[in-house]
Design a protein around this motif. Sequence first.
Motif, PDB file in Angstrom:
ATOM      1  N   TYR A   1      55.698  59.336  34.750  1.00 20.85           N
ATOM      2  CA  TYR A   1      54.952  58.159  35.186  1.00 20.85           C
ATOM      3  C   TYR A   1      54.118  58.492  36.427  1.00 20.85           C
ATOM      4  O   TYR A   1      54.351  59.508  37.082  1.00 20.85           O
ATOM      5  CB  TYR A   1      55.919  57.022  35.545  1.00 20.85           C
ATOM      6  CG  TYR A   1      56.819  56.604  34.410  1.00 20.85           C
ATOM      7  CD1 TYR A   1      56.351  55.764  33.405  1.00 20.85           C
ATOM      8  CD2 TYR A   1      58.140  57.058  34.330  1.00 20.85           C
ATOM      9  CE1 TYR A   1      57.169  55.380  32.349  1.00 20.85           C
ATOM     10  CE2 TYR A   1      58.970  56.679  33.277  1.00 20.85           C
ATOM     11  CZ  TYR A   1      58.481  55.841  32.290  1.00 20.85           C
ATOM     12  OH  TYR A   1      59.288  55.471  31.253  1.00 20.85           O
TER      13      TYR A   1
ATOM     14  N   ALA B   1      43.434  58.681  38.488  1.00 21.06           N
ATOM     15  CA  ALA B   1      43.900  58.136  37.202  1.00 21.06           C
ATOM     16  C   ALA B   1      43.691  59.173  36.091  1.00 21.06           C
ATOM     17  O   ALA B   1      44.561  59.379  35.232  1.00 21.06           O
ATOM     18  CB  ALA B   1      43.157  56.845  36.881  1.00 21.06           C
ATOM     19  N   THR B   2      42.543  59.849  36.120  1.00 19.44           N
ATOM     20  CA  THR B   2      42.245  60.900  35.140  1.00 19.44           C
ATOM     21  C   THR B   2      43.252  62.036  35.257  1.00 19.44           C
ATOM     22  O   THR B   2      43.787  62.537  34.254  1.00 19.44           O
ATOM     23  CB  THR B   2      40.810  61.443  35.353  1.00 19.44           C
ATOM     24  OG1 THR B   2      39.900  60.358  35.193  1.00 19.44           O
ATOM     25  CG2 THR B   2      40.473  62.542  34.370  1.00 19.44           C
TER      26      THR B   2
ATOM     27  N   ARG C   1      46.620  61.036  33.828  1.00 13.56           N
ATOM     28  CA  ARG C   1      46.617  61.041  32.351  1.00 13.56           C
ATOM     29  C   ARG C   1      46.627  62.470  31.820  1.00 13.56           C
ATOM     30  O   ARG C   1      47.327  62.788  30.854  1.00 13.56           O
ATOM     31  CB  ARG C   1      45.388  60.295  31.831  1.00 13.56           C
ATOM     32  CG  ARG C   1      45.468  58.787  32.080  1.00 13.56           C
ATOM     33  CD  ARG C   1      44.267  58.036  31.497  1.00 13.56           C
ATOM     34  NE  ARG C   1      44.273  56.661  31.965  1.00 13.56           N
ATOM     35  CZ  ARG C   1      43.386  56.129  32.810  1.00 13.56           C
ATOM     36  NH1 ARG C   1      42.383  56.874  33.263  1.00 13.56           N
ATOM     37  NH2 ARG C   1      43.483  54.878  33.186  1.00 13.56           N
ATOM     38  N   ASN C   2      45.851  63.342  32.474  1.00 17.23           N
ATOM     39  CA  ASN C   2      45.804  64.750  32.041  1.00 17.23           C
ATOM     40  C   ASN C   2      47.157  65.436  32.199  1.00 17.23           C
ATOM     41  O   ASN C   2      47.482  66.373  31.473  1.00 17.23           O
ATOM     42  CB  ASN C   2      44.738  65.521  32.830  1.00 17.23           C
ATOM     43  CG  ASN C   2      43.323  65.105  32.418  1.00 17.23           C
ATOM     44  OD1 ASN C   2      43.140  64.483  31.366  1.00 17.23           O
ATOM     45  ND2 ASN C   2      42.339  65.424  33.247  1.00 17.23           N
TER      46      ASN C   2
ATOM     47  N   GLU D   1      52.728  58.561  31.047  1.00 19.87           N
ATOM     48  CA  GLU D   1      52.643  57.566  29.969  1.00 19.87           C
ATOM     49  C   GLU D   1      52.264  56.188  30.481  1.00 19.87           C
ATOM     50  O   GLU D   1      51.878  55.319  29.709  1.00 19.87           O
ATOM     51  CB  GLU D   1      53.949  57.519  29.170  1.00 19.87           C
ATOM     52  CG  GLU D   1      55.201  57.254  29.951  1.00 19.87           C
ATOM     53  CD  GLU D   1      56.443  57.424  29.070  1.00 19.87           C
ATOM     54  OE1 GLU D   1      57.039  56.400  28.723  1.00 19.87           O
ATOM     55  OE2 GLU D   1      56.796  58.574  28.734  1.00 19.87           O
TER      56      GLU D   1
ATOM     57  N   ILE E   1      50.640  54.151  34.360  1.00 22.46           N
ATOM     58  CA  ILE E   1      50.206  54.277  35.756  1.00 22.46           C
ATOM     59  C   ILE E   1      50.301  52.905  36.411  1.00 22.46           C
ATOM     60  O   ILE E   1      49.721  51.939  35.904  1.00 22.46           O
ATOM     61  CB  ILE E   1      48.739  54.772  35.858  1.00 22.46           C
ATOM     62  CG1 ILE E   1      48.537  56.085  35.088  1.00 22.46           C
ATOM     63  CG2 ILE E   1      48.322  54.943  37.322  1.00 22.46           C
ATOM     64  CD1 ILE E   1      47.075  56.526  34.994  1.00 22.46           C
TER      65      ILE E   1
ATOM     66  N   VAL F   1      42.282  51.119  35.119  1.00 20.49           N
ATOM     67  CA  VAL F   1      43.610  50.742  35.619  1.00 20.49           C
ATOM     68  C   VAL F   1      43.588  49.299  36.123  1.00 20.49           C
ATOM     69  O   VAL F   1      42.552  48.792  36.548  1.00 20.49           O
ATOM     70  CB  VAL F   1      44.081  51.666  36.772  1.00 20.49           C
ATOM     71  CG1 VAL F   1      44.339  53.072  36.271  1.00 20.49           C
ATOM     72  CG2 VAL F   1      43.092  51.668  37.927  1.00 20.49           C
TER      73      VAL F   1
END
Length: 309
Positions: free
Chosen positions: A4, A65-66, A69-70, A74, A76, A103
Amino acid sequence: MPRYATIDVGTNSVLLLVADRQPDGRFKAVQERAEITRLGRGVDKSRRLSPEGMEATLQVLSDFATEARNLGAEAIAVSATSAARDAENGSEFLNAAKARAGVTVDIITGELEAQLSFTSAYEDFGREASGPLVVMDIGGGSTEFIYGDTQGRVSFRHSFDVGAVRMTERYVTSDPLSAEDRARVESHLRETFSALPPCPPGARLVGIAGTVTTLFAVHHAIDPYDSGRVHGGTLSLVQLEAMADRLCLLPLAERQKLPGLQPKRADVIPAGALILLEGLQALGLDRCLVSDRGLRWGLLAHRFGATHS
């Protein structure tokens, strides 16, 4: 292992934490990053987020945020604190965050901010403790105090509208700080902190957030910054008094060169040092434990702890 991310959008900085929830329910950091974007520049006076502060913050928020995710996060969770709470155009920032970073930003109350900071400190310093814990979280726009017992139960929490950026913008007019500027900051802080209830007997103070970790890093000249050397360290009242004097007397250009101090934080660190110093004195304590964790760790447990799966 479930992974997370939390992003803490503060008045002065944006912090990213990506962590795995281990089988025992504790979290282990995979990535931590921080950028100073000064979302709250000028908000104390104008009650509005500036276009520059918003743009810088949205850019970093989008990048973080990118990155999360990278790295396979799962979910944010993103929180915004003092500046976004106080600004008339806070909703504009929330809409832009949704559009640009994908987000949802939750503007959290000062009370929840205090609770999350305490949760983080208790995880690290409270479990084996022999006495109560007092947590002081110094932000750019506000400072939270939380008193808790050895079981992690909170008996007092309050968010005061004094932070390193706010105090600097409100009272600092000279470089280096004049004796008058310093006296104005101290007088406002003393008056504000006089509202604190008596410190629980035998309590230890945990200082959270960038001001406290920076003061420790500067005192020990830790450059580049190393959270492993900072987290769990101690600053004494005597060390803090000497450092506050030094930071207030140094011109900005000299402060920017100090090992352990990010140049972007150099303008507000004298006020930050005075907040910690006055807080210690108001509590009648002579030292402060240093936490490198804080709200983003508390948010992680709050949103993604084992009880929430």
